[in-house]
Design an enzyme around this catalytic site. Sequence first.
Site, PDB file in Angstrom:
ATOM      1  NE  ARG A  16      42.653  33.393  41.301  1.00 12.97           N
ATOM      2  CZ  ARG A  16      42.376  34.149  40.246  1.00 12.97           C
ATOM      3  NH1 ARG A  16      42.568  33.689  39.045  1.00 12.97           N
ATOM      4  NH2 ARG A  16      41.897  35.359  40.422  1.00 12.97           N
ATOM      5  NE  ARG A  20      41.389  30.478  34.546  1.00 12.34           N
ATOM      6  CZ  ARG A  20      41.456  31.799  34.463  1.00 12.34           C
ATOM      7  NH1 ARG A  20      40.843  32.430  33.491  1.00 12.34           N
ATOM      8  NH2 ARG A  20      42.145  32.500  35.348  1.00 12.34           N
ATOM      9  NE  ARG A  29      34.747  28.942  34.367  1.00 13.56           N
ATOM     10  CZ  ARG A  29      33.649  29.480  33.859  1.00 13.56           C
ATOM     11  NH1 ARG A  29      32.557  28.760  33.700  1.00 13.56           N
ATOM     12  NH2 ARG A  29      33.619  30.749  33.514  1.00 13.56           N
ATOM     13  CG  ASP A  66      36.488  35.726  42.524  1.00 14.46           C
ATOM     14  OD1 ASP A  66      37.376  35.153  41.873  1.00 14.46           O
ATOM     15  OD2 ASP A  66      36.374  36.966  42.559  1.00 14.46           O
ATOM     16  CE1 TYR A 142      39.022  43.066  39.271  1.00 16.87           C
ATOM     17  CE2 TYR A 142      39.765  43.266  41.550  1.00 16.87           C
ATOM     18  CZ  TYR A 142      39.975  42.844  40.251  1.00 16.87           C
ATOM     19  OH  TYR A 142      41.148  42.215  39.917  1.00 16.87           O
TER      20      TYR A 142
HETATM   21  O1  CP3 Z   1      42.435  28.327  44.410  1.00 18.67           O
HETATM   22  C1  CP3 Z   1      42.268  29.444  44.942  1.00 18.67           C
HETATM   23  O2  CP3 Z   1      43.181  30.248  45.136  1.00 18.67           O
HETATM   24  C2  CP3 Z   1      40.887  29.783  45.480  1.00 18.67           C
HETATM   25  C3  CP3 Z   1      40.012  30.460  44.599  1.00 18.67           C
HETATM   26  C4  CP3 Z   1      40.231  31.906  44.179  1.00 18.67           C
HETATM   27  C5  CP3 Z   1      39.721  32.395  42.952  1.00 18.67           C
HETATM   28  N1  CP3 Z   1      39.917  33.747  42.919  1.00 18.67           N
HETATM   29  C6  CP3 Z   1      39.066  31.570  41.919  1.00 18.67           C
HETATM   30  C7  CP3 Z   1      38.938  32.098  40.544  1.00 18.67           C
HETATM   31  C8  CP3 Z   1      40.809  32.991  44.840  1.00 18.67           C
HETATM   32  C9  CP3 Z   1      41.567  33.026  46.168  1.00 18.67           C
HETATM   33  C10 CP3 Z   1      40.587  34.142  44.043  1.00 18.67           C
HETATM   34  C11 CP3 Z   1      40.994  35.493  44.433  1.00 18.67           C
HETATM   35  C12 CP3 Z   1      40.808  36.622  43.515  1.00 18.67           C
HETATM   36  N2  CP3 Z   1      39.755  36.830  42.638  1.00 18.67           N
HETATM   37  C13 CP3 Z   1      41.649  37.759  43.465  1.00 18.67           C
HETATM   38  C14 CP3 Z   1      42.850  37.993  44.349  1.00 18.67           C
HETATM   39  C15 CP3 Z   1      44.038  37.236  43.925  1.00 18.67           C
HETATM   40  C16 CP3 Z   1      44.630  37.702  42.626  1.00 18.67           C
HETATM   41  O3  CP3 Z   1      44.604  36.902  41.676  1.00 18.67           O
HETATM   42  O4  CP3 Z   1      45.126  38.836  42.569  1.00 18.67           O
HETATM   43  C17 CP3 Z   1      41.123  38.618  42.482  1.00 18.67           C
HETATM   44  C18 CP3 Z   1      41.699  39.948  42.066  1.00 18.67           C
HETATM   45  C19 CP3 Z   1      39.919  38.025  41.977  1.00 18.67           C
HETATM   46  C20 CP3 Z   1      38.986  38.589  40.959  1.00 18.67           C
HETATM   47  C21 CP3 Z   1      38.869  37.750  39.756  1.00 18.67           C
HETATM   48  N3  CP3 Z   1      38.400  36.463  39.738  1.00 18.67           N
HETATM   49  C22 CP3 Z   1      39.198  38.115  38.424  1.00 18.67           C
HETATM   50  C23 CP3 Z   1      39.782  39.460  38.009  1.00 18.67           C
HETATM   51  C24 CP3 Z   1      38.933  37.021  37.608  1.00 18.67           C
HETATM   52  C25 CP3 Z   1      39.046  36.951  36.098  1.00 18.67           C
HETATM   53  C26 CP3 Z   1      40.445  36.863  35.653  1.00 18.67           C
HETATM   54  C27 CP3 Z   1      41.041  35.515  35.997  1.00 18.67           C
HETATM   55  O5  CP3 Z   1      42.089  35.459  36.643  1.00 18.67           O
HETATM   56  O6  CP3 Z   1      40.431  34.539  35.560  1.00 18.67           O
HETATM   57  C28 CP3 Z   1      38.464  35.967  38.453  1.00 18.67           C
HETATM   58  C29 CP3 Z   1      38.050  34.614  38.022  1.00 18.67           C
HETATM   59  C30 CP3 Z   1      38.470  33.434  38.805  1.00 18.67           C
HETATM   60  N4  CP3 Z   1      38.561  33.368  40.156  1.00 18.67           N
HETATM   61  C31 CP3 Z   1      38.802  32.156  38.255  1.00 18.67           C
HETATM   62  C32 CP3 Z   1      39.088  31.317  39.339  1.00 18.67           C
HETATM   63  C33 CP3 Z   1      39.448  29.849  39.285  1.00 18.67           C
HETATM   64  C34 CP3 Z   1      38.773  31.785  36.769  1.00 18.67           C
HETATM   65  C35 CP3 Z   1      37.361  31.750  36.323  1.00 18.67           C
HETATM   66  C36 CP3 Z   1      37.079  30.728  35.268  1.00 18.67           C
HETATM   67  O7  CP3 Z   1      37.307  29.530  35.494  1.00 18.67           O
HETATM   68  O8  CP3 Z   1      36.545  31.138  34.234  1.00 18.67           O
END
Ligand code: CP3
Length: 334
Positions: A16, A20, A29, A66, A142
């Site tokens: 990540r 944010r 965003r 994602d 999910y």
């Molecule tokens: O920078 C990176 O690592 C690349 C981008 C990336 C994102 N999600 C962007 C993201 C990666 C590799 C992921 C993986 C991901 N997504 C996982 C596996 C890793 C982990 O965290 O366990 C999972 C379970 C998800 C599913 C997911 N995506 C959820 C549950 C959520 C909402 C909760 C949260 O953490 O925000 C997301 C949203 C998400 N994915 C955001 C980002 C930058 C935030 C969204 C926003 O900006 O509103």
Amino acid sequence: CLNGETLNPPPIWLMRQAGRYLPEYMGIRSSVTNFLDLCYNSDLATEITLQPIRRFGFDAAIIFSDILVLPDALGQKVDFKSGIGPVLKPIRSRNQIGELKQVCEQEILKPVYESISKVAASLGPGVALIGFAGAPWTVATYMVEGGSSKGFNYVKNWAISDPEGFGELIKKLIESTTVHLTKQIEAGAEVIQIFDSWAGILSPSEFQRWCVEPVAEVVRSIKVDYPEIPIIGFPKGAGLSYEGYAEKTGVDGVSVDYTVSPAWMGQTLQRKTAVQGNLDPHILQVGGSVMINEVSKIKKSLENGPFIFNLGHGILPDTPPINVSHLIELVRDP
Ligand code: CP3
């Protein structure tokens, strides 16, 4: 490093690393309501992927996307609601699996592959480009729960009461994940990471069936055409099962969460595979002397074998960016 080489200092990137905690991400965003619209706009996704590379000079870029683009592409529409997270119309029985598209819809995912090509074209030498997907089990949680979950009642109970039926869903995910990862490699991804964020809620025998075997199948299929592309697996929370995961999935590296001691990783896991990890993201958030001590402990335990420095889970949204710069200095300091 993922070929077994020991590098000093170790390469560093953070899960990540785009997101944010970066004001430049928040700027982009605010231009969209649904988070997935960022992932499906290859110009924005390219820019977001490159932001942390420009600011910090990480050794690898991970494509901005994602794990939930996959169910979206299979026809199970994913909505990101602010304050809630992902929302999907749940699939909870075998007969609903037929409603999913046969193969993953390439049209929807095209922008993801385009962003990979665009990032590949603008990355400097020495910066690796990582493509990724969720592991079948984690994506299934999910799809079955209809979003994030605390108790995982539906998915666990389905897997326990009707393993054959649930296995059909996993099979579908194995196939589509393989296609999705292969397309990423064709577009220019040089390393693959498979995120199994909810591996830790399974018993040892369930872990074998729903994490190890599906990931092993994905890895096997990718290696047929792309034996030289290294694959990192991240079975978060696997605990005592990390070792078996390293032995049985065929991955080249294992990303380890922060509940595992670096000493154990060095003495046991690193003898079998390259390791990645595992600073607690809260320690990065706090920074200062606690972080200095912890980084030194991790480096001491792991610097004598193949090792990639990372966090034990994704970076937290209110992490001060200056702590990230400090972390990189500490890791690179000989
Ligand atoms: O920078 C990176 O690592 C690349 C981008 C990336 C994102 N999600 C962007 C993201 C990666 C590799 C992921 C993986 C991901 N997504 C996982 C596996 C890793 C982990 O965290 O366990 C999972 C379970 C998800 C599913 C997911 N995506 C959820 C549950 C959520 C909402 C909760 C949260 O953490 O925000 C997301 C949203 C998400 N994915 C955001 C980002 C930058 C935030 C969204 C926003 O900006 O509103």
